[in-house]
Every structure is written in structure tokens, then in C-alpha cells.
Design an enzyme around this catalytic site. Sequence first.
Site, short mmCIF file in Angstrom:
data_model
loop_
_atom_site.label_atom_id
_atom_site.label_comp_id
_atom_site.label_asym_id
_atom_site.label_seq_id
_atom_site.Cartn_x
_atom_site.Cartn_y
_atom_site.Cartn_z
N LEU A 185 17.23 20.58 -26.66
CA LEU A 185 15.87 20.06 -26.83
C LEU A 185 14.87 21.18 -27.10
CD1 LEU A 185 15.79 17.49 -23.87
CD2 LEU A 185 15.96 16.96 -26.31
N LYS A 218 24.92 33.92 -22.46
CA LYS A 218 23.88 34.59 -21.68
C LYS A 218 24.29 35.99 -21.21
CE LYS A 218 21.51 30.40 -20.08
NZ LYS A 218 21.01 29.65 -18.90
N ASN A 243 18.37 34.55 -20.92
CA ASN A 243 18.18 33.34 -21.74
C ASN A 243 17.05 33.49 -22.74
OD1 ASN A 243 15.88 33.11 -20.14
ND2 ASN A 243 16.18 30.95 -19.65
N ASP A 250 14.84 31.13 -16.09
CA ASP A 250 15.29 29.93 -15.38
C ASP A 250 14.66 29.82 -14.00
OD1 ASP A 250 16.91 28.95 -17.41
OD2 ASP A 250 18.66 30.08 -16.73
N GLY A 261 27.14 30.27 -9.24
CA GLY A 261 27.36 30.68 -10.63
C GLY A 261 26.09 31.27 -11.23
N GLY A 262 26.08 31.38 -12.56
CA GLY A 262 24.95 31.99 -13.25
C GLY A 262 23.64 31.25 -13.02
N ASN A 309 28.80 27.72 -1.26
CA ASN A 309 29.72 27.68 -2.39
C ASN A 309 31.11 27.34 -1.91
OD1 ASN A 309 29.99 28.18 -5.31
ND2 ASN A 309 31.45 29.75 -4.67
N GLN A 325 10.99 26.72 -17.96
CA GLN A 325 11.63 27.96 -18.40
C GLN A 325 11.31 28.24 -19.86
OE1 GLN A 325 14.38 28.46 -20.62
NE2 GLN A 325 14.53 26.29 -21.12
#
Length: 283
Positions: free
Chosen positions: A15, A66, A87, A111, A137-138, A159, A254
Amino acid sequence: MKKFAVFGNPIEQSLSPTIHQMFAQQCDEAISYEKILAPEGGFIAKARSFLSQPDAVGCNVTMPFKLDAFNMAVVDDQAAKDAKAVNTLMKVSNGSNETNAKNNIKGFNTDGIGLVNDLLNNHIELKNKRVLLIGAGGAARGVISPLIEASIAQLTIANRTKEKAQQVADETGHSNIEVVALEDVSNVRPHIIINSTAASLDGELPCAMSLSLLEECDVVYDMVYKNSPTVFMREARSQGVPKSLDGLGMLVEQAAAAFTIWTSKQPDTNAVVTKLRELIENS
């Protein structure tokens, strides 16, 4: 005309062009913004080629590139350093000097500030709050520093593999981070729960939603978004959590942070979130 792009694989679903064209219209900027499908292993060459164009200003980067973006840029941004992921890329010279290509490009990870701004836009108090972050994660890495900088009281990372969560916590260097295994989240008493995993996209819960876990919870936040509330959001609301949010606002925020990096202009994100929500719900 300033040129921008978003790189990814896949990329058709992005988007970003819609969002940035709305920003540009608000801010009286003439831009082009395209989606570019990069082959795995071929992102850096494509990104450098794009940024070498005279009118190119910057680009966004999504999965799975990334880390490549992080490695090809000068990175001073703490969120990007935490995540080892970028990003947003911005050209700081003409980008044509291949022998010094890295010094021509700056990298950012927006982000985390996108998440924080979306929470604040929705009147969620962060100062002195206990936050549970599900996943290591990232997506989780990129939001840690912005959350800490928002003066939260405590961040707990949960996690499936506790060792990975511990590694993420250790690498950030922040002192007020705890880690727990996913099966032990019921022992945490968070005010805010953030799901950074993709579990909701598969219709699954990211963790067990016990009454003890949710006892003091004011809001749950799912980084993913769909055309209706995710199973994580629905389950939390069914157990009495007052507020649940998805990641559409984070996506827009972001992007707005990237747009400001590139243009020094701040767009009205609320209008864009409203328009996108309409488009998604009617799709």
C-alpha cells in the site's frame, strides 16, 4: 519530480504508493512512487541503480531485503541498529560513486516510531507502563528502542525460544528488559500487549490468553492488519480488555516518518488511516 519506490519480494500487495501519494498531495509535493520487485540476491544492485537516478531521493524496503538494506547503508539510527534491519533508505549525495556507494546512502528503521506514534494517536499512555512484546524477530527488534524511549516502566519480551529473546534483549543494551518463554506469559502483568508475530494472519493466537495475563491489560496491539479484527484482538476483547488495535495505523505512521526524513514535511496521518481503512474493509 522527486522519485521514490518500495522494494520487496513479493511487492504487489504493498500500500506504500497509495500512502505516499496521499502524503504528497497533502504536503504539495510532486512525486512518483513505484513498486519494484527485486529478485532474491539482487536487491542491492537494483536499489543502487534506482538511487543513482538524478531525481531519486529515497526508497522503502520490505521483506525480505531489510538486512540487505542495513548492510548497504550508513546507519546511525538506534532502532535500525537494534533490528539490524532498515526499511527506509535516503540518498545523501548523487549515489553514483560505486567505490564509495555505502557512504552515499543513509539507513533508518521507522517501524518503532510508527508503532509508538500510532499508540499515542489512539490515546494510549506509554509512560510508566509495563509492556509485553510477543516475538523476537525483526519486527520486534525494531520497536524496542522507541518503546524504551517513550519512558515505559518495563519491557518484557516473550518468545517461543527464550534464548532468542534473551539474545535480542542483550544486544540492545537496555537495562529494563526482561525475557520469558512464551508458555510463561501468564506470569506477566502487562498494561499493554504487542504481538509482533504473524500468527494472526493464519488465524492463530500468538500466546495463551489467560485471565491472569489480561488482568491489568488496558490494550492489545496486533502489528498485522486485516479487513476485520484479528483473532488476537477478538479474544482479548472477549476477555474484557478495553481496547484492541491492529497495525494499519503503524503502517501509515512508519511511512509518515520516512516521508518526513525525505522531505522534512509532516503529513496528516489520521486522514490517510481513515481512507485506507475504508479501502481495506471494502476489498
